[in-house]
Motif scaffolding. Structure first.
Motif, PDB file in Angstrom:
ATOM      1  N   ILE A 256       0.832  -1.212   0.000  1.00  0.00           N
ATOM      2  CA  ILE A 256       0.000   0.000   0.000  1.00  0.00           C
ATOM      3  C   ILE A 256       0.864   1.260   0.000  1.00  0.00           C
ATOM      4  O   ILE A 256       0.414   2.329   0.379  1.00  0.00           O
ATOM      5  CB  ILE A 256      -0.958   0.012   1.212  1.00  0.00           C
ATOM      6  CG1 ILE A 256      -0.167  -0.029   2.522  1.00  0.00           C
ATOM      7  CG2 ILE A 256      -1.965  -1.112   1.132  1.00  0.00           C
ATOM      8  CD1 ILE A 256      -1.003   0.308   3.740  1.00  0.00           C
ATOM      9  N   GLU A 257       2.130   1.108  -0.423  1.00  0.00           N
ATOM     10  CA  GLU A 257       3.079   2.218  -0.374  1.00  0.00           C
ATOM     11  C   GLU A 257       2.542   3.486  -1.021  1.00  0.00           C
ATOM     12  O   GLU A 257       2.762   4.587  -0.525  1.00  0.00           O
ATOM     13  CB  GLU A 257       4.405   1.829  -1.035  1.00  0.00           C
ATOM     14  CG  GLU A 257       5.189   0.788  -0.279  1.00  0.00           C
ATOM     15  CD  GLU A 257       5.618   1.243   1.114  1.00  0.00           C
ATOM     16  OE1 GLU A 257       6.007   2.404   1.266  1.00  0.00           O
ATOM     17  OE2 GLU A 257       5.530   0.413   2.031  1.00  0.00           O
ATOM     18  N   ASP A 258       1.810   3.349  -2.118  1.00  0.00           N
ATOM     19  CA  ASP A 258       1.312   4.529  -2.828  1.00  0.00           C
ATOM     20  C   ASP A 258       0.222   5.269  -2.043  1.00  0.00           C
ATOM     21  O   ASP A 258      -0.096   6.414  -2.344  1.00  0.00           O
ATOM     22  CB  ASP A 258       0.786   4.135  -4.208  1.00  0.00           C
ATOM     23  CG  ASP A 258      -0.342   3.117  -4.144  1.00  0.00           C
ATOM     24  OD1 ASP A 258      -0.351   2.280  -3.219  1.00  0.00           O
ATOM     25  OD2 ASP A 258      -1.219   3.152  -5.033  1.00  0.00           O
ATOM     26  N   GLN A 259      -0.317   4.641  -0.995  1.00  0.00           N
ATOM     27  CA  GLN A 259      -1.356   5.270  -0.175  1.00  0.00           C
ATOM     28  C   GLN A 259      -0.785   5.958   1.066  1.00  0.00           C
ATOM     29  O   GLN A 259      -1.502   6.677   1.755  1.00  0.00           O
ATOM     30  CB  GLN A 259      -2.366   4.206   0.271  1.00  0.00           C
ATOM     31  CG  GLN A 259      -3.064   3.499  -0.881  1.00  0.00           C
ATOM     32  CD  GLN A 259      -3.853   2.305  -0.383  1.00  0.00           C
ATOM     33  OE1 GLN A 259      -4.452   2.335   0.683  1.00  0.00           O
ATOM     34  NE2 GLN A 259      -3.862   1.229  -1.169  1.00  0.00           N
ATOM     35  N   LEU A 260       0.485   5.719   1.359  1.00  0.00           N
ATOM     36  CA  LEU A 260       1.088   6.220   2.582  1.00  0.00           C
ATOM     37  C   LEU A 260       1.734   7.587   2.387  1.00  0.00           C
ATOM     38  O   LEU A 260       2.019   7.996   1.270  1.00  0.00           O
ATOM     39  CB  LEU A 260       2.143   5.221   3.073  1.00  0.00           C
ATOM     40  CG  LEU A 260       1.642   3.799   3.337  1.00  0.00           C
ATOM     41  CD1 LEU A 260       2.804   2.901   3.725  1.00  0.00           C
ATOM     42  CD2 LEU A 260       0.577   3.784   4.411  1.00  0.00           C
TER      43      LEU A 260
ATOM     44  N   LEU B  94      13.203   1.033   7.595  1.00  0.00           N
ATOM     45  CA  LEU B  94      11.860   1.596   7.794  1.00  0.00           C
ATOM     46  C   LEU B  94      11.932   2.945   8.508  1.00  0.00           C
ATOM     47  O   LEU B  94      11.235   3.889   8.133  1.00  0.00           O
ATOM     48  CB  LEU B  94      10.988   0.624   8.592  1.00  0.00           C
ATOM     49  CG  LEU B  94      10.620  -0.683   7.892  1.00  0.00           C
ATOM     50  CD1 LEU B  94       9.916  -1.624   8.870  1.00  0.00           C
ATOM     51  CD2 LEU B  94       9.746  -0.422   6.677  1.00  0.00           C
ATOM     52  N   PHE B  95      12.764   3.045   9.531  1.00  0.00           N
ATOM     53  CA  PHE B  95      12.939   4.312  10.235  1.00  0.00           C
ATOM     54  C   PHE B  95      13.480   5.386   9.284  1.00  0.00           C
ATOM     55  O   PHE B  95      12.992   6.516   9.276  1.00  0.00           O
ATOM     56  CB  PHE B  95      13.914   4.156  11.411  1.00  0.00           C
ATOM     57  CG  PHE B  95      13.279   3.776  12.712  1.00  0.00           C
ATOM     58  CD1 PHE B  95      12.691   4.735  13.519  1.00  0.00           C
ATOM     59  CD2 PHE B  95      13.301   2.466  13.150  1.00  0.00           C
ATOM     60  CE1 PHE B  95      12.124   4.393  14.739  1.00  0.00           C
ATOM     61  CE2 PHE B  95      12.736   2.111  14.369  1.00  0.00           C
ATOM     62  CZ  PHE B  95      12.145   3.075  15.165  1.00  0.00           C
ATOM     63  N   ALA B  96      14.497   5.048   8.505  1.00  0.00           N
ATOM     64  CA  ALA B  96      15.095   6.024   7.583  1.00  0.00           C
ATOM     65  C   ALA B  96      14.069   6.503   6.571  1.00  0.00           C
ATOM     66  O   ALA B  96      14.055   7.681   6.198  1.00  0.00           O
ATOM     67  CB  ALA B  96      16.311   5.420   6.887  1.00  0.00           C
ATOM     68  N   GLN B  97      13.189   5.605   6.143  1.00  0.00           N
ATOM     69  CA  GLN B  97      12.156   5.991   5.183  1.00  0.00           C
ATOM     70  C   GLN B  97      11.131   6.945   5.787  1.00  0.00           C
ATOM     71  O   GLN B  97      10.402   7.603   5.057  1.00  0.00           O
ATOM     72  CB  GLN B  97      11.464   4.747   4.622  1.00  0.00           C
ATOM     73  CG  GLN B  97      12.361   3.956   3.696  1.00  0.00           C
ATOM     74  CD  GLN B  97      11.752   2.635   3.267  1.00  0.00           C
ATOM     75  OE1 GLN B  97      10.838   2.098   3.904  1.00  0.00           O
ATOM     76  NE2 GLN B  97      12.271   2.080   2.187  1.00  0.00           N
TER      77      GLN B  97
END
Length: 194
Positions: A8-12, A93-96
């Motif tokens: 769902i990356e495009d929704q975040l 994940l944190f860096a992102q």
């Protein structure tokens, strides 16, 4: 990718939005060196200084991840590789999210650290070699691990009966034999491309 996983990356909220809101970019700062070299102490000092400057930063170190996330792992080479892999995935994940993640792990082999670099990606991975002579690490040994390793109570201990492969081309090298914690933390912060 498994059939039952639907990203769902495009929704975040996107990374660029997070970094703009934070006022700095995210990164994974991987502090490597012998046990007792000062990795965790430097990471904690740098985190405090970054926090005081308004930088979203977080320390991940061996003790705080082995107590929970990696509590099921031992210290065999296979388990150490898995420990490092899991931490790399969490750090990514944190860096992102725009965080500066200060990771302090012995991670004794170049292959382990290359796995981290591959997971995190070349734009975000900053390897910092906390270069401290073995004799100084032994003097600083608050946990008594070196004494136990020398007495044969701990097997495959990095620096005693298991090798440490120093980084060949780190982003930064901190020679802590001649630096205070504050000086090392300041050098680290000044080098960060935020």
């Amino acid at each position: 990718m498994a059939e039952n996983i639907y990203p769902i990356e495009d929704q975040l909220v996107q990374r660029s939005e997070r970094e703009a809101a934070n006022g700095h970019r995210g990164a994974v700062v991987w502090l490597t060196g012998l046990s007792g070299s000062g990795k965790s102490t430097i990471a904690a000092a740098a985190e405090r200084k970054l926090f005081e400057r308004g930088v979203f930063a977080r320390v991940l170190d061996g003790d705080n991840v082995r107590d929970g996330l990696n509590g099921n792992l031992g210290f065999s080479l296979e388990d150490r590789c898995e420990n490092t892999r899991r931490v790399a995935e969490v750090a990514k994940l944190f860096a992102q999210t725009g965080a500066v993640v200060l990771c302090s792990f012995v991670s004794p082999t170049r292959a382990m650290r290359q796995t981290v670099a591959d997971i995190v990606g070349p734009d975000d991975f900053l390897e910092v070699f906390v270069n401290t002579p073995l004799e100084i690490c032994e003097q600083r040994d608050v946990k008594g691990l070196y004494a136990k390793a020398r007495a044969g109570e701990i097997k495959n201990f990095t620096g005693i009966d298991s090798p440490y492969e120093a980084p060949e081309n780190p982003f930064l090298e901190l020679r802590t034999a001649n630096l205070t914690v504050e000086e090392a933390a300041n050098q680290l912060i000044e080098a960060l491309p935020l």
